[in-house]
Design a protein around this motif. Structure first.
Motif, PDB file in Angstrom:
ATOM      1  N   GLN A  56     -22.036 -34.862 133.894  1.00  0.00           N
ATOM      2  CA  GLN A  56     -21.240 -34.710 132.677  1.00  0.00           C
ATOM      3  C   GLN A  56     -21.988 -33.861 131.652  1.00  0.00           C
ATOM      4  O   GLN A  56     -21.409 -32.966 131.017  1.00  0.00           O
ATOM      5  N   ILE A  57     -23.270 -34.123 131.515  1.00  0.00           N
ATOM      6  CA  ILE A  57     -24.092 -33.358 130.574  1.00  0.00           C
ATOM      7  C   ILE A  57     -24.196 -31.899 131.008  1.00  0.00           C
ATOM      8  O   ILE A  57     -24.011 -30.976 130.206  1.00  0.00           O
ATOM      9  N   VAL A  58     -24.489 -31.683 132.303  1.00  0.00           N
ATOM     10  CA  VAL A  58     -24.641 -30.324 132.821  1.00  0.00           C
ATOM     11  C   VAL A  58     -23.350 -29.529 132.636  1.00  0.00           C
ATOM     12  O   VAL A  58     -23.373 -28.358 132.220  1.00  0.00           O
ATOM     13  N   ASP A  59     -22.223 -30.157 132.929  1.00  0.00           N
ATOM     14  CA  ASP A  59     -20.935 -29.477 132.765  1.00  0.00           C
ATOM     15  C   ASP A  59     -20.719 -29.072 131.308  1.00  0.00           C
ATOM     16  O   ASP A  59     -20.207 -27.976 131.021  1.00  0.00           O
ATOM     17  N   HIS A  60     -21.095 -29.954 130.403  1.00  0.00           N
ATOM     18  CA  HIS A  60     -20.919 -29.643 128.984  1.00  0.00           C
ATOM     19  C   HIS A  60     -21.875 -28.539 128.540  1.00  0.00           C
ATOM     20  O   HIS A  60     -21.499 -27.660 127.749  1.00  0.00           O
ATOM     21  N   LEU A  61     -23.124 -28.583 129.040  1.00  0.00           N
ATOM     22  CA  LEU A  61     -24.097 -27.561 128.662  1.00  0.00           C
ATOM     23  C   LEU A  61     -23.612 -26.169 129.024  1.00  0.00           C
ATOM     24  O   LEU A  61     -23.876 -25.193 128.303  1.00  0.00           O
ATOM     25  N   GLU A  62     -22.927 -26.065 130.142  1.00  0.00           N
ATOM     26  CA  GLU A  62     -22.425 -24.758 130.585  1.00  0.00           C
ATOM     27  C   GLU A  62     -21.364 -24.195 129.650  1.00  0.00           C
ATOM     28  O   GLU A  62     -21.107 -22.991 129.651  1.00  0.00           O
ATOM     29  N   LYS A  63     -20.782 -25.071 128.827  1.00  0.00           N
ATOM     30  CA  LYS A  63     -19.712 -24.634 127.918  1.00  0.00           C
ATOM     31  C   LYS A  63     -20.236 -24.301 126.522  1.00  0.00           C
ATOM     32  O   LYS A  63     -19.502 -23.764 125.697  1.00  0.00           O
ATOM     33  N   ILE A  64     -21.492 -24.631 126.263  1.00  0.00           N
ATOM     34  CA  ILE A  64     -22.036 -24.371 124.929  1.00  0.00           C
ATOM     35  C   ILE A  64     -22.192 -22.874 124.698  1.00  0.00           C
ATOM     36  O   ILE A  64     -22.791 -22.173 125.505  1.00  0.00           O
ATOM     37  N   SER A 120     -23.514 -20.230 121.703  1.00  0.00           N
ATOM     38  CA  SER A 120     -24.189 -20.124 120.411  1.00  0.00           C
ATOM     39  C   SER A 120     -23.311 -19.351 119.435  1.00  0.00           C
ATOM     40  O   SER A 120     -22.754 -18.299 119.779  1.00  0.00           O
ATOM     41  N   PHE A 121     -23.197 -19.847 118.213  1.00  0.00           N
ATOM     42  CA  PHE A 121     -22.365 -19.194 117.209  1.00  0.00           C
ATOM     43  C   PHE A 121     -23.037 -17.934 116.685  1.00  0.00           C
ATOM     44  O   PHE A 121     -24.156 -17.979 116.177  1.00  0.00           O
ATOM     45  N   ASN A 122     -22.372 -16.819 116.867  1.00  0.00           N
ATOM     46  CA  ASN A 122     -22.803 -15.553 116.271  1.00  0.00           C
ATOM     47  C   ASN A 122     -24.254 -15.210 116.616  1.00  0.00           C
ATOM     48  O   ASN A 122     -25.025 -14.772 115.764  1.00  0.00           O
ATOM     49  N   ALA A 123     -24.630 -15.399 117.882  1.00  0.00           N
ATOM     50  CA  ALA A 123     -26.003 -15.074 118.303  1.00  0.00           C
ATOM     51  C   ALA A 123     -26.237 -13.572 118.204  1.00  0.00           C
ATOM     52  O   ALA A 123     -25.428 -12.775 118.682  1.00  0.00           O
ATOM     53  N   GLN A 124     -27.358 -13.190 117.619  1.00  0.00           N
ATOM     54  CA  GLN A 124     -27.660 -11.779 117.379  1.00  0.00           C
ATOM     55  C   GLN A 124     -28.336 -11.104 118.572  1.00  0.00           C
ATOM     56  O   GLN A 124     -28.234  -9.886 118.743  1.00  0.00           O
ATOM     57  N   ASN A 125     -29.049 -11.908 119.386  1.00  0.00           N
ATOM     58  CA  ASN A 125     -29.786 -11.377 120.524  1.00  0.00           C
ATOM     59  C   ASN A 125     -30.165 -12.558 121.420  1.00  0.00           C
ATOM     60  O   ASN A 125     -29.911 -13.713 121.056  1.00  0.00           O
ATOM     61  N   ARG A 183     -32.501 -20.092 120.624  1.00  0.00           N
ATOM     62  CA  ARG A 183     -32.794 -20.998 119.517  1.00  0.00           C
ATOM     63  C   ARG A 183     -31.550 -21.780 119.096  1.00  0.00           C
ATOM     64  O   ARG A 183     -31.609 -23.002 118.886  1.00  0.00           O
ATOM     65  N   LYS A 184     -30.433 -21.108 119.010  1.00  0.00           N
ATOM     66  CA  LYS A 184     -29.203 -21.789 118.601  1.00  0.00           C
ATOM     67  C   LYS A 184     -28.705 -22.729 119.696  1.00  0.00           C
ATOM     68  O   LYS A 184     -28.126 -23.783 119.406  1.00  0.00           O
ATOM     69  N   TYR A 185     -28.921 -22.359 120.948  1.00  0.00           N
ATOM     70  CA  TYR A 185     -28.514 -23.209 122.067  1.00  0.00           C
ATOM     71  C   TYR A 185     -29.251 -24.549 122.007  1.00  0.00           C
ATOM     72  O   TYR A 185     -28.640 -25.617 122.167  1.00  0.00           O
ATOM     73  N   LEU A 186     -30.567 -24.520 121.786  1.00  0.00           N
ATOM     74  CA  LEU A 186     -31.333 -25.754 121.696  1.00  0.00           C
ATOM     75  C   LEU A 186     -30.871 -26.595 120.520  1.00  0.00           C
ATOM     76  O   LEU A 186     -30.736 -27.825 120.631  1.00  0.00           O
ATOM     77  N   GLU A 187     -30.602 -25.966 119.394  1.00  0.00           N
ATOM     78  CA  GLU A 187     -30.120 -26.694 118.225  1.00  0.00           C
ATOM     79  C   GLU A 187     -28.782 -27.371 118.514  1.00  0.00           C
ATOM     80  O   GLU A 187     -28.574 -28.542 118.162  1.00  0.00           O
ATOM     81  N   THR A 188     -27.896 -26.637 119.184  1.00  0.00           N
ATOM     82  CA  THR A 188     -26.568 -27.180 119.490  1.00  0.00           C
ATOM     83  C   THR A 188     -26.664 -28.328 120.489  1.00  0.00           C
ATOM     84  O   THR A 188     -26.024 -29.370 120.324  1.00  0.00           O
ATOM     85  N   MET A 189     -27.480 -28.145 121.539  1.00  0.00           N
ATOM     86  CA  MET A 189     -27.649 -29.203 122.540  1.00  0.00           C
ATOM     87  C   MET A 189     -28.179 -30.471 121.887  1.00  0.00           C
ATOM     88  O   MET A 189     -27.673 -31.574 122.134  1.00  0.00           O
ATOM     89  N   SER A 190     -29.189 -30.320 121.047  1.00  0.00           N
ATOM     90  CA  SER A 190     -29.791 -31.480 120.390  1.00  0.00           C
ATOM     91  C   SER A 190     -28.786 -32.182 119.489  1.00  0.00           C
ATOM     92  O   SER A 190     -28.694 -33.414 119.465  1.00  0.00           O
ATOM     93  N   LEU A 191     -28.009 -31.408 118.751  1.00  0.00           N
ATOM     94  CA  LEU A 191     -27.032 -31.966 117.833  1.00  0.00           C
ATOM     95  C   LEU A 191     -25.953 -32.739 118.583  1.00  0.00           C
ATOM     96  O   LEU A 191     -25.553 -33.830 118.175  1.00  0.00           O
ATOM     97  N   GLN A 192     -25.504 -32.209 119.717  1.00  0.00           N
ATOM     98  CA  GLN A 192     -24.384 -32.805 120.429  1.00  0.00           C
ATOM     99  C   GLN A 192     -24.763 -33.986 121.303  1.00  0.00           C
ATOM    100  O   GLN A 192     -23.939 -34.870 121.551  1.00  0.00           O
TER     101      GLN A 192
END
Length: 311
Positions: free
Chosen positions: A9-17, A19-24, A30-39
């Motif tokens: 369930q976690i892996v499936d969700h991670l694949e859908k994350i 990152s908002f407006n990632a520049q590079n 960095r944003k992916y880790l923040e989002t994973m931790s938050l969720q």
């Protein structure tokens, strides 16, 4: 590789994350880790107090956050210095906030979280220097911080596990213990676990290779053991160590090998294997009971070596 329903369930969700407006790619990581931790981290425990300080250095300052545990106020409390993961290029106060709150409350120790400088803006040895400097500063300012300088331990996860290993070879004589959570110990990606989990879950080889290049650019040709701790030969200052290994983790083999190197050097080492778990599972307390189990185990190890009473 057979994953439990919770992990799947976690892996499936991670694949859908996304990152908002990632520049590079770096910003995306960095944003992916923040989002994973938050969720996935779950509800954050209340603590008695959180203090933010900046340790002044010659040309920069090191931000730290001190978590004071809930419960009866204890003067000159024990302390745990925490070094976060994130492939040396990501992570900070908010990505590890939920985990650190749990550790503070369960251990009854003040937890001092280091927001060390990240690569590629600040490659090795900047982050390691920040961590060593923080330990030294805490020791020198223990009275001001209202902690007992004779009861201090160290915890590092993933890349923070690599940094903690190197920190303890430098100043480990002042530490009562260290805990390494699925440590990133090697930059060669040649273990069986990397062959099995090259494409995940959670970590992948391509991203890891890039992260190590950013962190330790000279590492492919002239690796420094303080950057790549699998190469460390001298563990003379290393305190008693607990190593947590996750089953479905590309870093599992190098973590076990690092632990064995310490054992061969005469360091007391406990290895704890978390069946069915993936890298980064400590950020997944919303779903996984194993997070609390790991916190309880780490707290027991800390209590034993800090000679504190379990809460």
């Amino acid at each position: 590789m057979k994953l439990t329903s919770s992990i799947q369930q976690i892996v499936d969700h991670l694949e859908k994350i996304k990152s908002f407006n990632a520049q590079n790619p770096l910003d995306d990581t960095r944003k992916y880790l923040e989002t994973m931790s938050l969720q996935f981290s779950g509800k954050k425990e209340a603590v008695a107090m959180i203090e933010e300080l900046n340790i002044p250095m010659e040309n920069h300052s090191i931000p730290i956050r001190i978590y004071r545990p809930n419960g009866k106020s204890v003067r000159k409390s024990s302390a745990i210095i925490y070094i976060h993961g994130g492939w040396f290029i990501a992570g900070g106060f908010e990505t590890h906030d939920a985990v650190v709150r749990k550790l503070a409350n369960k251990t009854g120790s003040a937890v001092i979280f280091i927001d060390y400088r990240l690569a590629p803006e600040h490659p090795f040895p900047a982050g390691l220097n920040d961590c060593v400097d923080t330990v030294n500063w805490v020791l020198e300012n223990a009275e001001f911080l209202d902690i007992d300088k004779n009861r201090i331990g160290l915890i590092g996860d993933s890349a923070g596990g690599a940094l903690a290993t190197s920190v303890s070879t430098q100043v480990g004589e002042f530490l009562k213990f260290q805990t390494l959570i699925y440590p990133a110990a090697d930059n060669r990606f040649n273990t069986d676990s990397w062959k099995t989990y090259e494409n995940g879950p959670v970590l992948n080889k391509e991203g890891g290779i890039q992260a190590w290049k950013w962190y330790h650019p000279e590492g492919e040709i002239t690796p420094d053991p303080l950057a790549v701790p699998i190469l460390i030969k001298d563990f003379k200052n290393t305190p008693p160590t607990l190593v947590l290994i996750a089953e479905h983790d590309p870093l599992s083999d190098e973590g076990e090998e690092l632990a064995q190197h310490m054992k061969n050097a005469g360091i007391p080492v406990d290895i704890s294997f978390y069946k069915d778990m993936v890298h980064g599972f400590m950020h997944m307390g919303e779903i996984l009971n194993e997070v609390d189990e790991a916190v309880i185990e780490m707290a027991a190890f800390a209590h034993h070596h800090l000679e504190t009473i379990e809460i």
